[in-house]
Design an enzyme around this catalytic site. Structure first.
Site, PDB file in Angstrom:
ATOM      1  N   HIS A  62      18.515  14.610 -19.983  1.00 22.89           N
ATOM      2  CA  HIS A  62      19.727  15.317 -20.395  1.00 22.89           C
ATOM      3  C   HIS A  62      20.735  14.340 -20.993  1.00 22.89           C
ATOM      4  O   HIS A  62      21.618  13.828 -20.315  1.00 22.89           O
ATOM      5  CB  HIS A  62      20.329  16.031 -19.174  1.00 22.89           C
ATOM      6  CG  HIS A  62      21.369  17.041 -19.504  1.00 22.89           C
ATOM      7  ND1 HIS A  62      21.548  18.192 -18.782  1.00 22.89           N
ATOM      8  CD2 HIS A  62      22.313  17.085 -20.486  1.00 22.89           C
ATOM      9  CE1 HIS A  62      22.552  18.887 -19.293  1.00 22.89           C
ATOM     10  NE2 HIS A  62      23.027  18.225 -20.330  1.00 22.89           N
ATOM     11  N   HIS A  64      23.321  13.623 -24.483  1.00 25.48           N
ATOM     12  CA  HIS A  64      23.933  14.099 -25.724  1.00 25.48           C
ATOM     13  C   HIS A  64      24.134  12.896 -26.653  1.00 25.48           C
ATOM     14  O   HIS A  64      24.955  12.024 -26.374  1.00 25.48           O
ATOM     15  CB  HIS A  64      25.268  14.782 -25.435  1.00 25.48           C
ATOM     16  CG  HIS A  64      25.141  16.014 -24.600  1.00 25.48           C
ATOM     17  ND1 HIS A  64      24.848  17.243 -25.143  1.00 25.48           N
ATOM     18  CD2 HIS A  64      25.233  16.205 -23.262  1.00 25.48           C
ATOM     19  CE1 HIS A  64      24.776  18.152 -24.174  1.00 25.48           C
ATOM     20  NE2 HIS A  64      25.005  17.542 -23.019  1.00 25.48           N
ATOM     21  N   ASN A  96      22.861  20.573 -28.899  1.00 24.97           N
ATOM     22  CA  ASN A  96      24.168  21.039 -29.394  1.00 24.97           C
ATOM     23  C   ASN A  96      24.800  20.037 -30.354  1.00 24.97           C
ATOM     24  O   ASN A  96      25.866  19.478 -30.113  1.00 24.97           O
ATOM     25  CB  ASN A  96      25.111  21.376 -28.233  1.00 24.97           C
ATOM     26  CG  ASN A  96      25.342  20.215 -27.281  1.00 24.97           C
ATOM     27  OD1 ASN A  96      24.562  19.274 -27.236  1.00 24.97           O
ATOM     28  ND2 ASN A  96      26.421  20.295 -26.517  1.00 24.97           N
ATOM     29  N   ASP A 156      22.120  24.068 -23.753  1.00 31.56           N
ATOM     30  CA  ASP A 156      23.095  23.372 -22.911  1.00 31.56           C
ATOM     31  C   ASP A 156      24.446  23.252 -23.602  1.00 31.56           C
ATOM     32  O   ASP A 156      24.536  22.926 -24.782  1.00 31.56           O
ATOM     33  CB  ASP A 156      22.593  21.979 -22.542  1.00 31.56           C
ATOM     34  CG  ASP A 156      23.569  21.289 -21.613  1.00 31.56           C
ATOM     35  OD1 ASP A 156      23.782  21.793 -20.497  1.00 31.56           O
ATOM     36  OD2 ASP A 156      24.150  20.261 -22.019  1.00 31.56           O
ATOM     37  N   HIS A 183      21.615  26.037 -18.701  1.00 29.03           N
ATOM     38  CA  HIS A 183      22.991  25.702 -18.322  1.00 29.03           C
ATOM     39  C   HIS A 183      23.537  26.933 -17.601  1.00 29.03           C
ATOM     40  O   HIS A 183      23.911  27.919 -18.238  1.00 29.03           O
ATOM     41  CB  HIS A 183      23.799  25.383 -19.583  1.00 29.03           C
ATOM     42  CG  HIS A 183      25.259  25.158 -19.359  1.00 29.03           C
ATOM     43  ND1 HIS A 183      25.857  23.954 -19.609  1.00 29.03           N
ATOM     44  CD2 HIS A 183      26.248  25.980 -18.914  1.00 29.03           C
ATOM     45  CE1 HIS A 183      27.157  24.039 -19.342  1.00 29.03           C
ATOM     46  NE2 HIS A 183      27.416  25.271 -18.914  1.00 29.03           N
ATOM     47  N   HIS A 236      22.083  20.225 -14.525  1.00 23.17           N
ATOM     48  CA  HIS A 236      23.256  19.773 -13.762  1.00 23.17           C
ATOM     49  C   HIS A 236      23.688  20.710 -12.632  1.00 23.17           C
ATOM     50  O   HIS A 236      24.816  21.215 -12.591  1.00 23.17           O
ATOM     51  CB  HIS A 236      24.441  19.481 -14.673  1.00 23.17           C
ATOM     52  CG  HIS A 236      24.664  20.471 -15.791  1.00 23.17           C
ATOM     53  ND1 HIS A 236      24.692  21.827 -15.624  1.00 23.17           N
ATOM     54  CD2 HIS A 236      24.872  20.274 -17.114  1.00 23.17           C
ATOM     55  CE1 HIS A 236      24.906  22.433 -16.776  1.00 23.17           C
ATOM     56  NE2 HIS A 236      25.013  21.503 -17.700  1.00 23.17           N
ATOM     57  N   ASP A 309      23.517  13.750 -18.171  1.00 22.44           N
ATOM     58  CA  ASP A 309      24.426  14.604 -18.945  1.00 22.44           C
ATOM     59  C   ASP A 309      25.442  13.724 -19.671  1.00 22.44           C
ATOM     60  O   ASP A 309      26.640  14.058 -19.751  1.00 22.44           O
ATOM     61  CB  ASP A 309      25.118  15.638 -18.054  1.00 22.44           C
ATOM     62  CG  ASP A 309      25.804  16.736 -18.867  1.00 22.44           C
ATOM     63  OD1 ASP A 309      25.610  16.780 -20.108  1.00 22.44           O
ATOM     64  OD2 ASP A 309      26.543  17.557 -18.279  1.00 22.44           O
ATOM     65  N   HIS A 313      32.704  11.426 -26.003  1.00 22.22           N
ATOM     66  CA  HIS A 313      33.771  12.034 -26.799  1.00 22.22           C
ATOM     67  C   HIS A 313      34.656  10.933 -27.363  1.00 22.22           C
ATOM     68  O   HIS A 313      34.887   9.916 -26.697  1.00 22.22           O
ATOM     69  CB  HIS A 313      34.632  12.966 -25.945  1.00 22.22           C
ATOM     70  CG  HIS A 313      33.932  14.201 -25.491  1.00 22.22           C
ATOM     71  ND1 HIS A 313      33.562  15.205 -26.352  1.00 22.22           N
ATOM     72  CD2 HIS A 313      33.536  14.602 -24.254  1.00 22.22           C
ATOM     73  CE1 HIS A 313      32.966  16.170 -25.674  1.00 22.22           C
ATOM     74  NE2 HIS A 313      32.930  15.835 -24.403  1.00 22.22           N
TER      75      HIS A 313
END
Length: 434
Positions: A62, A64, A96, A156, A183, A236, A309, A313
């Site tokens: 998992h 990103h 995503n 997710d 999710h 998660h 996860d 950002h």
């Protein structure tokens, strides 16, 4: 990083394989060639392990990576560098992105970027529905048949809340032993949610994200998975009630697996009192009771794996007021330290169980060949060397991720990845990227 620049032979001297007695490990041409004591070092690059722990290369189910579309947060290159620094040799990249990874073309793009990076293998996760919209199944078969060979599918960031769509997805992937990773978040119960619903949210006046919003979706989906006879993975997992649902499903022999993040093993909703948006995450930080239940469930195998996860950002998306801040935390570079702190140093798990929860099991769930293999002769040399005695304060300025939104800044954590090997080639040496 050229393969020709890498020595063909590496001898790791005095390493404790999964925490056992010190042994020498000889790596030759990307494979573990020999394990024993006093192995000859002629022609080999020698690494003095001095009793450090040797684990199989970690696998994250998992992650990103944000590319394509949000390269200001992370790229496949920077994300895989962060993964290598954290001891990972393979990561599964969530769908995503912008555009969403809902076609064979996008998942192949991410897969090829991973191959070019050279720091760890990247296995794309395909979207369950077109554009993560929850209305129409994405090209599941085409993504599976693509060069990326996708076997895990997830929306997710959003929940597949339509029971008919979820059933159809489970039925579709059953044909090629795929898995739907959910999710679990009932959207109507979490409209405007900012943190865990409970005493702290009531005192702070923030809209709560109730545990039942997670648990109701998990209950529905394990029943659907049982009805279809397909594989379901819970992303998660964060509440004590969710643990009991997964434990019940496993007692029935249903094909259900679950993951927990490092931050849900350590942090609680009490931290939200600071109003620091670094603690804003989905699902939210829960109570101490939930944290202890998650630790127990990971130790006894009810929860199958640890997954980061990792959600990078840019600074401006976190350095703002709580209500406007993005949800998510980075975790690749600190995951193993948090697991050592919460599970190993507390006596709940030994290093063999760490290898299972962070390498063997995630590779098995993701059907990822060549990873999650035993540290044994003839196996691929995907390896991680860890110094468990190391202690330091977390300093995000030293991270290699493009983002810095870690909840552990200034916190002392144990352990340090000193070396990572991808098919025998060092991606990290003495704690530094190679």
């Amino acid at each position: 990083m050229s393969e020709t620049a890498t020595p063909r032979r590496t001898l790791i001297k005095g390493a404790k394989i999964l925490g056992g007695r010190p042994q020498d490990v000889l790596v030759e041409n990307g494979t573990i060639a020999e394990i024993g004591s006093g192995l000859p070092a002629a022609g080999a690059t020698v690494i003095e392990a001095d009793g450090r722990i040797l684990l199989p290369g970690l696998v994250d189910l998992h992650t990103h990576l944000r590319e394509p579309g949000r390269e200001d947060s992370e790229t496949v290159l920077t994300g895989t560098r962060a993964a290598a620094a954290g001891g990972y040799t393979a990561v599964h990249a969530m769908a995503n992105t912008f555009p969403v990874a809902d076609t064979a073309g996008v998942v192949e793009q991410v897969w090829r970027l991973g191959r070019e990076s050279g720091y760890c293998d990247v296995q794309p996760i395909g979207a369950v529905t077109v554009g993560l919209g929850g209305k129409q199944l994405a090209e599941l078969g085409a993504m599976h048949d693509s060069a990326a060979g996708v076997t895990v599918f997830s929306d997710d960031g959003k929940c597949v809340d339509d029971a008919v769509i979820m059933r159809r997805a489970l039925e579709y992937v059953k044909a090629f032993d795929g898995v739907i990773a959910q999710h679990a978040q009932e959207p109507r119960l979490t409209e405007g949610a900012q943190m865990n619903e409970g005493t702290v949210s009531a005192e702070l006046g923030l809209t709560g994200w109730p545990a039942v919003a997670e648990e109701s979706i998990i209950a529905r989906d394990i029943l659907l998975a049982a009805h279809v006879g397909s594989r379901l993975h819970i992303c998660h997992l964060s509440t004590a009630g969710s643990v009991e649902l997964v434990r019940w499903a496993k007692s029935k022999g249903w094909r259900v697996t679950a993951e927990v993040t490092p931050h849900h093993l350590l942090l609680t909703d009490e931290l939200v009192r600071s109003y620091d948006p670094v603690y804003k995450v989905n699902p939210p930080l829960r109570t101490e009771t939930d944290v202890l239940a998650l630790r127990e469930a990971l130790a006894d195998g009810t929860i199958d794996i640890v997954a980061t996860d990792h959600a990078p950002h840019p600074h401006e998306d976190k350095d703002c007021e709580w209500g406007a801040a993005a949800m998510g935390m980075i975790g690749l570079e600190t995951a193993l330290s948090v697991v050592q702190h919460t599970m190993v140093d507390t006596g709940l798990m030994d290093w063999a169980k760490v290898a299972d929860r962070m390498a063997y099991a995630p590779a098995a769930i993701g059907r990822l060949a060549g990873h999650g293999r035993p540290v044994a002769v003839g196996e691929p040399a995907n390896l991680t060397l860890v110094d468990p005695a190391y202690r330091s304060l977390v300093d995000p300025a030293g991270f290699v991720s493009r983002s810095r939104n870690t909840p552990y800044k200034g916190r002392e954590l144990p352990g340090r990845v000193t070396h990572t090997f991808l098919r025998g080639r060092a991606t990290v040496t003495d704690g530094n990227l190679t």
